[in-house]
Design an enzyme around this catalytic site. Structure first.
Site, PDB file in Angstrom:
ATOM      1  N   ASP A 203      18.137  40.211  -8.012  1.00 57.60           N
ATOM      2  CA  ASP A 203      18.564  39.672  -8.605  1.00 57.60           C
ATOM      3  C   ASP A 203      19.923  38.883  -8.104  1.00 57.60           C
ATOM      4  O   ASP A 203      20.945  39.568  -8.197  1.00 57.60           O
ATOM      5  CB  ASP A 203      19.445  39.560 -10.036  1.00 57.60           C
ATOM      6  N   HIS A 204      19.713  37.906  -6.871  1.00 57.67           N
ATOM      7  CA  HIS A 204      20.540  38.011  -5.702  1.00 57.67           C
ATOM      8  C   HIS A 204      21.291  37.478  -5.911  1.00 57.67           C
ATOM      9  O   HIS A 204      23.183  37.789  -4.841  1.00 57.67           O
ATOM     10  CB  HIS A 204      19.499  36.904  -4.483  1.00 57.67           C
ATOM     11  N   HIS A 266      21.121  35.342 -13.053  1.00 60.08           N
ATOM     12  CA  HIS A 266      22.000  35.113 -13.166  1.00 60.08           C
ATOM     13  C   HIS A 266      23.598  35.255 -13.553  1.00 60.08           C
ATOM     14  O   HIS A 266      24.127  36.147 -13.385  1.00 60.08           O
ATOM     15  CB  HIS A 266      22.137  34.029 -11.848  1.00 60.08           C
TER      16      HIS A 266
HETATM   17  P1  NDP Z   1       7.036  28.636  -3.675  1.00 60.09           P
HETATM   18  O1  NDP Z   1       6.752  27.850  -4.973  1.00 60.09           O
HETATM   19  O2  NDP Z   1       7.776  27.900  -2.510  1.00 60.09           O
HETATM   20  O3  NDP Z   1       5.928  29.414  -3.456  1.00 60.09           O
HETATM   21  C1  NDP Z   1       6.043  30.487  -2.362  1.00 60.09           C
HETATM   22  C2  NDP Z   1       4.092  30.878  -2.286  1.00 60.09           C
HETATM   23  O4  NDP Z   1       3.694  30.666  -3.413  1.00 60.09           O
HETATM   24  C3  NDP Z   1       4.000  29.198  -1.896  1.00 60.09           C
HETATM   25  O5  NDP Z   1       4.291  29.441  -0.434  1.00 60.09           O
HETATM   26  C4  NDP Z   1       2.239  29.389  -1.933  1.00 60.09           C
HETATM   27  O6  NDP Z   1       1.708  29.932  -1.032  1.00 60.09           O
HETATM   28  C5  NDP Z   1       2.384  30.424  -3.203  1.00 60.09           C
HETATM   29  N1  NDP Z   1       2.238  29.636  -4.638  1.00 60.09           N
HETATM   30  C6  NDP Z   1       2.847  28.919  -4.630  1.00 60.09           C
HETATM   31  N2  NDP Z   1       2.504  28.619  -5.962  1.00 60.09           N
HETATM   32  C7  NDP Z   1       1.332  29.086  -6.685  1.00 60.09           C
HETATM   33  C8  NDP Z   1       0.730  29.630  -7.738  1.00 60.09           C
HETATM   34  N3  NDP Z   1       0.626  28.136  -8.161  1.00 60.09           N
HETATM   35  N4  NDP Z   1      -0.169  30.591  -8.029  1.00 60.09           N
HETATM   36  C9  NDP Z   1      -0.237  31.505  -7.002  1.00 60.09           C
HETATM   37  N5  NDP Z   1       0.224  30.804  -5.529  1.00 60.09           N
HETATM   38  C10 NDP Z   1       1.555  29.719  -5.421  1.00 60.09           C
HETATM   39  O7  NDP Z   1       8.613  29.519  -4.296  1.00 60.09           O
HETATM   40  P2  NDP Z   1       9.568  30.148  -3.792  1.00 60.09           P
HETATM   41  O8  NDP Z   1       9.664  30.527  -1.941  1.00 60.09           O
HETATM   42  O9  NDP Z   1      10.642  29.011  -3.900  1.00 60.09           O
HETATM   43  O10 NDP Z   1      10.135  31.361  -4.353  1.00 60.09           O
HETATM   44  C11 NDP Z   1       9.438  32.367  -5.015  1.00 60.09           C
HETATM   45  C12 NDP Z   1       9.914  33.552  -5.694  1.00 60.09           C
HETATM   46  O11 NDP Z   1      11.269  34.027  -5.156  1.00 60.09           O
HETATM   47  C13 NDP Z   1      10.021  32.393  -7.442  1.00 60.09           C
HETATM   48  O12 NDP Z   1      10.062  33.454  -8.392  1.00 60.09           O
HETATM   49  C14 NDP Z   1      11.545  32.345  -7.820  1.00 60.09           C
HETATM   50  O13 NDP Z   1      11.705  32.344  -8.867  1.00 60.09           O
HETATM   51  C15 NDP Z   1      12.460  32.913  -6.340  1.00 60.09           C
HETATM   52  N6  NDP Z   1      13.503  32.869  -6.134  1.00 60.09           N
HETATM   53  C16 NDP Z   1      13.500  31.543  -5.231  1.00 60.09           C
HETATM   54  C17 NDP Z   1      14.678  30.883  -4.706  1.00 60.09           C
HETATM   55  C18 NDP Z   1      15.049  29.832  -3.828  1.00 60.09           C
HETATM   56  O14 NDP Z   1      15.693  29.280  -3.341  1.00 60.09           O
HETATM   57  N7  NDP Z   1      13.607  28.871  -3.460  1.00 60.09           N
HETATM   58  C19 NDP Z   1      16.097  31.627  -5.131  1.00 60.09           C
HETATM   59  C20 NDP Z   1      15.980  32.649  -5.489  1.00 60.09           C
HETATM   60  C21 NDP Z   1      14.477  33.116  -6.606  1.00 60.09           C
HETATM   61  P3  NDP Z   1       0.225  30.665  -0.594  1.00 60.09           P
HETATM   62  O15 NDP Z   1      -0.296  29.019  -1.079  1.00 60.09           O
HETATM   63  O16 NDP Z   1       0.450  29.980   0.886  1.00 60.09           O
HETATM   64  O17 NDP Z   1      -0.614  31.282  -1.490  1.00 60.09           O
HETATM   65  C1  BG6 Z   2      17.575  31.005  -7.742  1.00 61.21           C
HETATM   66  C2  BG6 Z   2      17.586  29.245  -8.564  1.00 61.21           C
HETATM   67  O1  BG6 Z   2      17.441  31.735  -7.898  1.00 61.21           O
HETATM   68  O2  BG6 Z   2      18.990  30.744  -7.318  1.00 61.21           O
HETATM   69  C3  BG6 Z   2      17.692  28.184  -7.708  1.00 61.21           C
HETATM   70  O3  BG6 Z   2      15.489  29.769  -8.448  1.00 61.21           O
HETATM   71  C4  BG6 Z   2      18.633  27.949  -7.757  1.00 61.21           C
HETATM   72  O4  BG6 Z   2      16.982  27.391  -8.696  1.00 61.21           O
HETATM   73  C5  BG6 Z   2      19.636  28.807  -7.319  1.00 61.21           C
HETATM   74  O5  BG6 Z   2      18.810  27.440  -6.303  1.00 61.21           O
HETATM   75  C6  BG6 Z   2      20.626  29.494  -6.239  1.00 61.21           C
HETATM   76  O6  BG6 Z   2      20.872  30.813  -5.547  1.00 61.21           O
HETATM   77  P1  BG6 Z   2      22.708  30.354  -5.238  1.00 61.21           P
HETATM   78  O7  BG6 Z   2      22.441  31.274  -4.445  1.00 61.21           O
HETATM   79  O8  BG6 Z   2      23.051  28.935  -4.176  1.00 61.21           O
HETATM   80  O9  BG6 Z   2      23.420  30.334  -5.285  1.00 61.21           O
END
Ligand code: NDP
Ligand code: BG6
Length: 517
Positions: A203-204, A266
């Site tokens: 949990d960042h 969070h």
């Molecule tokens: P993305 O939607 O960018 O997905 C990451 C990768 O997962 C994609 O590049 C794809 O890679 C693969 N993917 C996407 N959709 C699917 C699907 N339906 N089924 C299987 N593979 C899939 O996610 P994020 O990078 O935004 O987030 C990743 C994790 O981190 C999540 O659990 C999110 O809750 C968490 N998180 C994200 C934050 C953010 O700011 N983005 C912040 C904190 C937590 P490929 O097609 O190459 O397999």
């Molecule tokens: C992530 C959520 O965990 O936290 C995002 O998936 C959200 O939707 C993000 O924007 C917020 O993080 P921060 O560090 O920018 O407050």
């Protein structure tokens, strides 16, 4: 190509042994083509390298479904660093890191791809010439956490290194499950395939400096702790507000909503650290025990029109003077969506310390500004010395811990306005991290990845912690799913959310703070 020639190694990578002793490590990121990897994970690893905190033998493998040539992944990583790293790209360090970055294509449910990943990892270990720790970072949407964990087990990767004391580790992104049942299911798989000490549920928010400082503020300052209870505290407000919309993450977000995306994890971590009892030590288990006890003391929340929960979706509006679309007009949002982009909750904690003190939590996208804060509002001073409102403008003393941006602590007090008459006015006393400590502090992901590399789980979530939190949220989410759009409020982008959120506070004669310093 593997960088194993010690004579050619850059001083940045001489590393960790001097600091906190991370062993040779290969990090495999699942979902490496995604948003989180490029915005946060690659920059975090790179900045650890800049601080001489990466192990000497360090490799990164990106994993994803579509094939990406190694060279392209390196180029993408370089572009990500240029755009998102908090410090500029050092050609010298990058020249040494770049060759140790590669990509492995495969499905998340494809055991054969995991087996060939294992071959690749073992080949790296062989070239390094000593035991190497495998650290798996699951950074995919939650829908594929389960097959990844299962395949780490089935391919033997989960058990790698057990005998050498360098057992594999796995970092799992949030949300951990969609509800109590799915979180329990994930925990069962984890128990079957891993030992709990190999598992890092991330949990960042726990990696943010201000969040880590909460325990210091509470337990290392004798002036706060005596007041930190129902005798002195009127209410507690926790706000995690963003002015961004869902952007390109509509596909993920519409499956989650504000409650699964922010509140269940969070915001609950902020609440737990604010309200828990002092742990007997700073060990991971003692701190997590106290958080679980606190979460267990929270009373179930009532749903329905006069209940303790409010949900809403953003409509169009103005953010920083620019017109922004409504949630329903965002990319990848289905026309039938009933996903909340804002939720507010009223909680009561049934224990000795907090009996009768309401805790108000809210989080949402497209709100007036980006601000996360915890506000402890104290009871009004007793007595009638200053009770004439025409002369005495008095506010409740409030201690505001500002998590971000402009990290700091503010104390709201009342002061006499200088002059011959006795008149009063609320004033603020500020402590700002940037002023005292400078502004270039490490990003949360730097701290957390380093902790996982060296095996410190203090800032990660234990399995029972996440289940206890889901127990509170699952009935609410089930109720909302049954109601569909019925009862789903809306709010104008750029506002502080729906009016219904104010109603939650009226009963206690409270009102939301205007969040911010
Ligand atoms: P993305 O939607 O960018 O997905 C990451 C990768 O997962 C994609 O590049 C794809 O890679 C693969 N993917 C996407 N959709 C699917 C699907 N339906 N089924 C299987 N593979 C899939 O996610 P994020 O990078 O935004 O987030 C990743 C994790 O981190 C999540 O659990 C999110 O809750 C968490 N998180 C994200 C934050 C953010 O700011 N983005 C912040 C904190 C937590 P490929 O097609 O190459 O397999
Ligand atoms: C992530 C959520 O965990 O936290 C995002 O998936 C959200 O939707 C993000 O924007 C917020 O993080 P921060 O560090 O920018 O407050």
């Amino acid at each position: 190509m593997l960088d194993t020639d010690a004579s050619d190694r850059h001083p940045f990578l001489q590393g960790l042994s001097k600091h906190r002793g991370a062993p040779p490590t290969v990090i495999v990121i699942f979902g490496a083509s995604g948003d989180l990897t490029s915005r946060k994970l690659i920059p975090a690893l790179y900045n650890l390298g800049l601080d001489n905190l990466l192990p000497r033998d360090f490799h990164l493998i990106g994993y994803g479904r579509k094939p990406i040539p190694d060279e392209d992944f390196r180029n993408d990583s370089e572009a990500a660093l240029k755009e998102f790293s908090r410090r500029p790209l050092s050609d010298e360090l990058w020249k040494h890191l770049r060759p140790n970055i590669s990509y492995h294509a495969g499905g998340y449910d494809d055991l054969k791809a995991f087996e060939s990943l294992r071959e690749k990892l073992l080949a790296i270990e062989k070239e390094v010439g000593r035991d190497v720790q495998f650290l798996f970072y699951i950074s995919t949407p939650p829908s594929v956490f389960k097959p990844i964990l299962e395949n780490l087990g089935a391919s033997g990767l989960a058990k790698h290194g057990e005998e050498s004391d360098l057992a594999s580790k796995v970092i799992i992104e949030k949300p951990f499950g969609r509800d109590l049942a799915t979180a329990q299911e994930l925990n069962t798989i984890i128990t079957n395939e891993f030992d709990e000490k190999q598992v890092y549920r991330i949990d960042h928010y726990l990696g943010k400096e201000t969040v880590q400082d909460l325990m210091v503020l509470r337990f290392a300052n004798s002036i706060f702790e005596p007041l930190w209870n129902r005798n002195y505290v009127e209410c507690v407000q926790i706000t995690v507000a963003e002015n961004l919309g869902v952007g390109t993450r509509g596909g993920y977000y519409d499956q989650s909503g504000a409650t699964r995306d922010m509140l269940q994890n969070h915001t609950m971590q902020l609440l737990a650290l604010t309200a828990m009892e002092p742990p007997v030590s700073l060990s991971a288990e003692d701190i997590r025990d106290e958080k679980v006890k606190l979460l267990k003391a929270i009373q179930p929340m009532k749903t329905g029109p006069d209940g303790d929960v409010v949900r809403a979706q953003y409509g169009e509006g103005l953010i920083d003077g620019e017109r922004v679309p409504a949630y329903m007009q965002e990319k990848d949002i289905p026309a039938t969506s009933c996903t909340e982009t804002f939720a507010a909750l009223r909680m009561s904690i049934d224990n000795w310390r907090w009996q009768g003190v309401p805790f108000y939590l809210r989080s949402g996208k497209r709100l007036a500004r980006r601000v996360s804060e915890i506000a402890i509002q104290f009871k009004q001073a007793s007595g009638s010395l200053f009770s004439d409102p025409a002369r005495f403008d008095l506010a409740s003393n409030t201690l505001v811990i500002q998590i971000q941006p402009d990290e700091g602590v503010t104390l709201l007090m009342n002061s006499k306005i200088p002059g011959l008459e006795t008149r009063t006015q609320p004033v603020k006393m500020h402590f700002r991290y940037a002023t005292t400590f400078g502004s270039n502090t490490p990003e949360a992901y730097e701290r957390l990845i380093l902790d996982a590399m060296v095996g410190d789980s203090t800032l990660f979530i234990r399995g029972d912690e996440t289940e206890t939190s889901w127990k509170l949220y699952t009935p609410i989410l089930d109720h909302w799913a049954e109601c569909g759009r019925k009862g789903l409020d809306s709010y104008t982008s750029g506002s502080w959310g729906p009016l219904a959120a104010d109603r939650l506070l009226w009963e206690g004669k409270h009102e939301w703070r205007r969040a911010g310093p």
